[in-house]
Design a protein around this motif. Structure first.
Motif, mmCIF file in Angstrom:
data_model
loop_
_atom_site.group_PDB
_atom_site.id
_atom_site.type_symbol
_atom_site.label_atom_id
_atom_site.label_comp_id
_atom_site.label_asym_id
_atom_site.label_seq_id
_atom_site.Cartn_x
_atom_site.Cartn_y
_atom_site.Cartn_z
ATOM 1 N N LEU A 256 0.803 -1.224 0.000
ATOM 2 C CA LEU A 256 0.000 0.000 0.000
ATOM 3 C C LEU A 256 0.839 1.279 0.000
ATOM 4 C CD1 LEU A 256 -2.698 1.374 -0.062
ATOM 5 C CD2 LEU A 256 -2.918 1.013 2.415
ATOM 6 N N PRO A 257 1.883 1.405 0.831
ATOM 7 C CA PRO A 257 2.690 2.629 0.758
ATOM 8 C C PRO A 257 3.324 2.845 -0.617
ATOM 9 C CG PRO A 257 3.132 1.467 2.808
ATOM 10 C CD PRO A 257 2.308 0.546 1.957
ATOM 11 N N ALA A 258 3.699 1.744 -1.284
ATOM 12 C CA ALA A 258 4.261 1.873 -2.632
ATOM 13 C C ALA A 258 3.200 2.385 -3.606
ATOM 14 C CB ALA A 258 4.810 0.525 -3.097
ATOM 15 N N MET A 259 1.984 1.876 -3.484
ATOM 16 C CA MET A 259 0.900 2.329 -4.357
ATOM 17 C C MET A 259 0.593 3.799 -4.119
ATOM 18 S SD MET A 259 -1.471 -1.067 -3.879
ATOM 19 C CE MET A 259 -2.747 -0.729 -5.092
ATOM 20 N N GLN A 260 0.670 4.224 -2.858
ATOM 21 C CA GLN A 260 0.400 5.623 -2.537
ATOM 22 C C GLN A 260 1.469 6.551 -3.094
ATOM 23 O OE1 GLN A 260 -0.040 5.010 1.727
ATOM 24 N NE2 GLN A 260 -2.243 5.384 1.573
ATOM 25 N N LEU A 261 2.619 5.990 -3.401
ATOM 26 C CA LEU A 261 3.684 6.753 -4.060
ATOM 27 C C LEU A 261 3.556 6.709 -5.581
ATOM 28 C CD1 LEU A 261 6.672 5.608 -1.816
ATOM 29 C CD2 LEU A 261 5.786 7.945 -1.997
ATOM 30 N N GLY A 262 2.499 6.079 -6.073
ATOM 31 C CA GLY A 262 2.281 5.987 -7.506
ATOM 32 C C GLY A 262 3.059 4.877 -8.176
ATOM 33 N N LYS A 263 3.507 3.876 -7.385
ATOM 34 C CA LYS A 263 4.287 2.776 -7.943
ATOM 35 C C LYS A 263 3.387 1.604 -8.315
ATOM 36 C CE LYS A 263 7.517 5.507 -6.762
ATOM 37 N NZ LYS A 263 7.977 6.491 -7.796
ATOM 38 N N HIS A 264 3.628 1.034 -9.484
ATOM 39 C CA HIS A 264 2.941 -0.190 -9.878
ATOM 40 C C HIS A 264 3.397 -1.311 -8.948
ATOM 41 C CE1 HIS A 264 1.979 2.156 -13.395
ATOM 42 N NE2 HIS A 264 3.242 2.217 -13.770
ATOM 43 N N VAL A 265 2.520 -2.273 -8.683
ATOM 44 C CA VAL A 265 2.892 -3.324 -7.741
ATOM 45 C C VAL A 265 2.521 -4.714 -8.255
ATOM 46 C CG1 VAL A 265 2.857 -1.913 -5.643
ATOM 47 C CG2 VAL A 265 0.748 -2.981 -6.437
ATOM 48 N N TYR A 266 3.403 -5.640 -7.965
ATOM 49 C CA TYR A 266 3.185 -7.070 -8.183
ATOM 50 C C TYR A 266 3.277 -7.695 -6.800
ATOM 51 C CZ TYR A 266 3.863 -11.775 -10.205
ATOM 52 O OH TYR A 266 3.738 -13.104 -10.558
ATOM 53 N N VAL A 267 2.207 -8.392 -6.363
ATOM 54 C CA VAL A 267 2.167 -8.953 -5.017
ATOM 55 C C VAL A 267 1.908 -10.446 -5.105
ATOM 56 C CG1 VAL A 267 1.054 -8.870 -2.749
ATOM 57 C CG2 VAL A 267 1.301 -6.770 -4.088
ATOM 58 N N GLN A 268 2.735 -11.219 -4.418
ATOM 59 C CA GLN A 268 2.551 -12.664 -4.426
ATOM 60 C C GLN A 268 1.220 -13.048 -3.796
ATOM 61 O OE1 GLN A 268 3.273 -15.586 -5.452
ATOM 62 N NE2 GLN A 268 4.860 -14.809 -6.816
ATOM 63 N N LYS A 269 0.738 -14.224 -4.150
ATOM 64 C CA LYS A 269 -0.515 -14.720 -3.577
ATOM 65 C C LYS A 269 -0.283 -15.278 -2.176
ATOM 66 C CE LYS A 269 1.238 -18.794 -4.020
ATOM 67 N NZ LYS A 269 1.591 -19.578 -2.815
ATOM 68 N N PRO A 270 -1.304 -15.267 -1.323
ATOM 69 C CA PRO A 270 -2.558 -14.549 -1.511
ATOM 70 C C PRO A 270 -2.296 -13.046 -1.429
ATOM 71 C CG PRO A 270 -2.421 -15.302 0.746
ATOM 72 C CD PRO A 270 -1.221 -15.866 0.033
ATOM 73 N N LEU A 271 -3.151 -12.279 -2.013
ATOM 74 C CA LEU A 271 -2.912 -10.836 -2.064
ATOM 75 C C LEU A 271 -2.666 -10.262 -0.675
ATOM 76 C CD1 LEU A 271 -2.804 -8.349 -3.861
ATOM 77 C CD2 LEU A 271 -5.274 -8.102 -3.562
ATOM 78 N N THR A 272 -3.474 -10.695 0.301
ATOM 79 C CA THR A 272 -3.350 -10.161 1.657
ATOM 80 C C THR A 272 -3.640 -11.246 2.690
ATOM 81 O OG1 THR A 272 -5.669 -9.473 1.742
ATOM 82 C CG2 THR A 272 -4.074 -7.858 0.921
ATOM 83 N N HIS A 273 -3.429 -10.890 3.928
ATOM 84 C CA HIS A 273 -3.689 -11.779 5.062
ATOM 85 C C HIS A 273 -5.128 -11.670 5.550
ATOM 86 C CE1 HIS A 273 -3.575 -13.025 9.344
ATOM 87 N NE2 HIS A 273 -2.576 -13.805 8.988
ATOM 88 N N ASP A 274 -5.733 -10.470 5.439
ATOM 89 C CA ASP A 274 -7.073 -10.200 5.963
ATOM 90 C C ASP A 274 -8.000 -9.701 4.864
ATOM 91 O OD1 ASP A 274 -5.807 -10.677 8.345
ATOM 92 O OD2 ASP A 274 -5.915 -8.606 9.064
#
Length: 480
Positions: free
Chosen positions: A127-145
């Motif tokens: 999320l902090p990277a996205m808020q800086l305008g950075k594209h993101v690739y996140v391993q599965k599962p996307l999140t814990h909650d």
């Protein structure tokens, strides 16, 4: 890199203190100055920072680099042992142990961030990277909650960044072949789907180790814990067995569900769960006494999820999930010696006119009886992703270079967010079935009813504490 991408952004420190953005420009070097046809100049390469660069993170970065259109410029890991391979492979990349320091210092130079850390820290890294305008690739599962999945889905839209989850089967030919069979009406109305895995292959259904251990000198244990409650370090948790503990992992569902349930989601256009129920395997501390280990995921589970009607279905759709070696009954149309799914994992679609199945990642799709498969080799309707699994990485790199909204990806957060939420909803039922109050199990055999708009179970409040957990002080998730 895309000339129109937003190079302005907020450092985490600036965001917290002032909420102001710092702008930074950059120069595009003309292609003809640097090389001939087919040459990719540095300014056209995606500059990537990796958070969690050992194990799967190492292979992720390798695949981005091998696309030929990315530069791995920054590495971040809390464990020098795990990071060693990436540090050796990318000797020119600057190395950090704290992702916040990396983003604060280097955000002007980073185009995109790859996150491959344990589940409990995915959102706090992405999320902090996205808020800086950075594209993101996140391993599965996307999140814990569930709350985190909803937040990242909203953030992708708000900050207009290219996103992809690391479920590479979404870019495979198998799911596209199955979608073509479905669209051709070969299955009729699909109403029931069975999904299963032979995971976990790590310990589950066990007590937390009583003996603490010395923290390895190369590991920053506090940063590894991140959002999770503080506990003393124990042997054999890092780097893999954390998956079986609720504070860090999401069990077999989190590990394999994004690979196996992706096909039903993309083919039928499923979104949010309507209700879910589950049962779990039990463990015994001796031959008479059942163990109660609420910190650990169960050794096996069986969940049933109901999804509302979509534009592609005539009514509700039921998905059965099984793990820990449990498998559904073999379909009548499958020969006695034919492999069900891929042997250990699988997907079975049941419609009013026919059935189809595949293995993990939707590989090796077959109509049932399997003799029908060769009879229905349909014209290609859905464009294939070159390289399939490897293409999943290259696809994201190219979409980032093209800029938000200009090139499609297979697993954007608008799809992988709801998919992850469904898996985590099943985990709510799994955890709820094992909740013990006054020496009773009031959640056992309940069907949990889900209020999607308010992200709340309406008939068993005890599990709502797992929808959004308490973060450790100093590691709270920033507001979208």
């Amino acid at each position: 890199m895309d000339k129109n991408r937003n190079q302005s952004g907020k450092s985490r420190r600036d965001f917290i203190k002032t909420g102001t953005a710092a702008a930074a420009g950059f120069m595009i070097v003309p292609r003809y100055v640097l090389g001939g046809v087919g040459y990719v100049p540095p300014s056209d390469k995606l500059v990537i920072a990796g958070i969690g660069v050992g194990g799967k993170g190492e292979s992720d970065l390798r695949n981005f680099h091998d696309s030929g259109k990315a530069t791995i410029a920054y590495l971040c890991d809390v464990d020098d042992r795990r990071a060693a391979g990436s540090v050796k492979r990318f000797p020119n990349a600057k190395y950090y142990k704290d992702f916040r320091e990396m983003l604060d210092r280097e955000h002007k130079h980073i185009d995109a961030v790859s996150v491959s850390t344990p589940d409990h820290n995915h959102a706090i890294h992405a999320l902090p990277a996205m808020q800086l305008g950075k594209h993101v690739y996140v391993q599965k599962p996307l999140t814990h909650d569930i709350f985190e999945a909803r937040a990242l889905t909203a953030a992708a839209k708000k900050y207009k960044v290219v996103t992809q989850m690391g479920n590479q089967g979404a870019s495979g030919d198998g799911v596209r072949i199955m979608r073509e069979w479905f669209d051709a009406g070969l299955l009729g109305d699909v109403h029931t789907i069975y999904t299963w895995t032979d995971r976990p292959v790590w310990p589950q259904g066990i007590p937390w180790p009583a003996k603490r251990a010395e923290v390895p000198a190369e590991l920053d244990w506090d940063r590894w814990l991140g959002t999770a409650p503080y506990k003393d370090y124990v042997d054999k948790l890092v780097p893999f067995n954390w998956r079986g503990w609720w504070d860090y992992g999401t069990g077999a569902l989190g590990d394999m569900g994004c690979h196996i349930m992706e096909a039903p989601f993309s083919i039928l256009g499923l979104q949010y769960v309507k209700d879910v129920q589950a049962s779990v395997g039990t463990v015994y501390v001796d031959e008479f006494k059942r163990g109660y280990f609420p910190e650990s995921c169960p050794p096996s589970s069986y969940a049933v999820l109901t999804f509302p009607k979509t534009a592609k279905t005539k009514g509700d759709v039921t998905i059965h999930w099984m793990d820990g070696g449990i498998q559904p009954q073999r379909p009548e149309e499958l020969g006695a010696n034919e492999v069900f799914g891929d042997g250990g994992n699988g997907i079975l679609f049941i419609g009013t006119k026919g059935k189809m199945m595949a293995g993990c990642y939707a590989e090796n799709p077959r109509l049932l009886p399997t003799s029908l498969t060769e009879q229905h080799r349909l014209p290609v309707k859905y464009e294939r992703v070159p390289g399939s699994a490897e293409g999943h990485y290259a696809q994201w790199v190219e979409a980032c270079i093209a800029g938000y909204g200009n090139k499609p990806v297979s697993a954007p957060f608008e799809i992988s967010g709801p998919l992850t939420e469904a898996l985590l909803m099943a985990n709510l039922a799994i955890r709820g079935s094992d909740v013990r109050i006054d020496n009773r199990y009031p959640g056992r055999n309940l069907k949990l009813l889900w209020d999607n708009n308010n992200m709340k179970v309406t008939n068993f409040d005890e599990v709502n504490r797992f929808v959004k957990r308490e973060y450790r002080k100093g590691w709270e998730l920033p507001a979208v």
